[in-house]
Write an enzyme that holds these catalytic residues in place. Structure first.
Site, PDB file in Angstrom:
ATOM      1  N   VAL A 193       9.819  -5.154  -8.139  1.00  0.00           N
ATOM      2  CA  VAL A 193       9.274  -3.593  -8.126  1.00  0.00           C
ATOM      3  C   VAL A 193       7.700  -3.903  -6.814  1.00  0.00           C
ATOM      4  O   VAL A 193       7.971  -3.493  -6.100  1.00  0.00           O
ATOM      5  CB  VAL A 193       9.013  -3.048  -9.480  1.00  0.00           C
ATOM      6  N   TYR A 194       7.661  -4.858  -7.382  1.00  0.00           N
ATOM      7  CA  TYR A 194       6.492  -5.650  -6.809  1.00  0.00           C
ATOM      8  C   TYR A 194       6.582  -5.612  -4.237  1.00  0.00           C
ATOM      9  O   TYR A 194       6.332  -5.083  -3.495  1.00  0.00           O
ATOM     10  CB  TYR A 194       5.604  -6.468  -6.985  1.00  0.00           C
ATOM     11  N   CYS A 195       7.747  -6.367  -4.412  1.00  0.00           N
ATOM     12  CA  CYS A 195       8.188  -5.945  -3.502  1.00  0.00           C
ATOM     13  C   CYS A 195       8.725  -5.128  -2.808  1.00  0.00           C
ATOM     14  O   CYS A 195       8.580  -5.124  -1.708  1.00  0.00           O
ATOM     15  CB  CYS A 195       9.800  -7.314  -2.994  1.00  0.00           C
TER      16      CYS A 195
END
Length: 283
Positions: A193-195
């Site tokens: 999700v962060y990426c």
């Protein structure tokens, strides 16, 4: 003295020497600016300026003679930053104005830009730095943390653009600088999700650059491992442990601030579209 104590002492000494060298370099840079003046003094908005990269960018730009409007939720940290940059501001002619900002609140973003324009009459740069990084595996189902990353890392960027773009368009000049991350270019376990949010930040900034007039520039700065508080937001034990190993070799936030400074210092007909800056040991 034990071998472990000796290593700890050597590490502490090296850290102190590095900090002293960085401080000496900053002082020299500020004194040079005070003597010669920056090529182009700008009004720069920095989000997420209370710590890490945002604080380093704000401090460096103040030392270079720019007027910085520093936004974050932690206003006590912003007040501290204003105090620590006051001497550099006096020498360079720059300045730092703290403004409370929650990038997830569109009205807050609008008020942030309005405060800068009311005070200085224009806005030249938006450094969209605010971000969070609570890494976790998808099967941990930490949906609230996913939502938080989307709200801050993507929606917060869009709120900044929505508030600033009309100003840049009216001025026929401006510069968007987005602090994305190496996650915009590679995906790692616990970082799905962060990426994705960092890729979105890159895509939004690149799309904005292509859609805008040549007088409105766009730069994405993608840092690798940087000394910051971001890892403190990780709640999943496995991800937190992995991050401690991953962050064994990190660069100073001022290295990223230097990249931002470089992009802003280019002539108006030069657009530095992207910079990746990371530790030499990071692969």
């Amino acid at each position: 003295m034990s071998t472990q104590q000796s290593k700890s002492s050597d590490f502490t000494e090296q850290t102190e020497q590095t900090e002293q060298a960085e401080q000496a370099e900053q002082t020299e840079r500020t004194e040079h600016i005070a003597r010669t003046g920056p090529v182009d003094r700008k009004v720069v908005l920095v989000t997420g300026a209370s710590s890490g990269i945002g604080a380093a960018v704000a401090a460096r730009l103040v030392a270079e003679g720019h007027q910085v409007v520093a936004g974050a939720r932690r206003t006590d940290r912003l007040d501290e930053l204003a105090g620590t940059t006051a001497e550099a501001a006096a020498r360079s002619g720059g300045g730092l104005r703290p403004v409370r900002l929650d990038v997830t609140d569109r009205a807050d973003a609008e008020a942030f830009v309005r405060a800068a324009r009311d005070r200085y009459g224009r806005v030249d740069v938006l450094v969209a730095n605010a971000g969070v990084m609570p890494l976790s595996r998808l099967d941990s189902l930490l949906v609230d943390e996913w939502d938080r990353m989307i709200d801050v890392n993507i929606r917060g960027l869009l709120h900044g653009i929505a508030a600033t773009l009309p100003v840049f368009t009216a001025q026929d000049s401006g510069h968007f600088v987005t602090i994305a991350g190496i996650g915009a270019h590679q995906v790692v376990p616990t970082g799905a999700v962060y990426c994705a949010t960092k890729y979105a930040a890159w895509a939004i900034t690149e799309g904005l650059r292509q859609e805008s007039a040549p007088s409105i520039r766009g730069t994405t700065v993608s840092p690798g491992v940087v000394e910051s508080e971001l890892a403190a937001t990780i709640t999943e034990p496995g991800a937190a442990e992995a991050m401690r190993t991953y962050r064994a070799h990190a660069i100073s936030p001022d290295a990223v601030a230097g990249a931002v400074s470089y992009a802003l210092a280019q002539p108006r007909d030069v657009d530095v579209s992207e910079i990746v800056v990371r530790p030499a040991r990071q692969r």
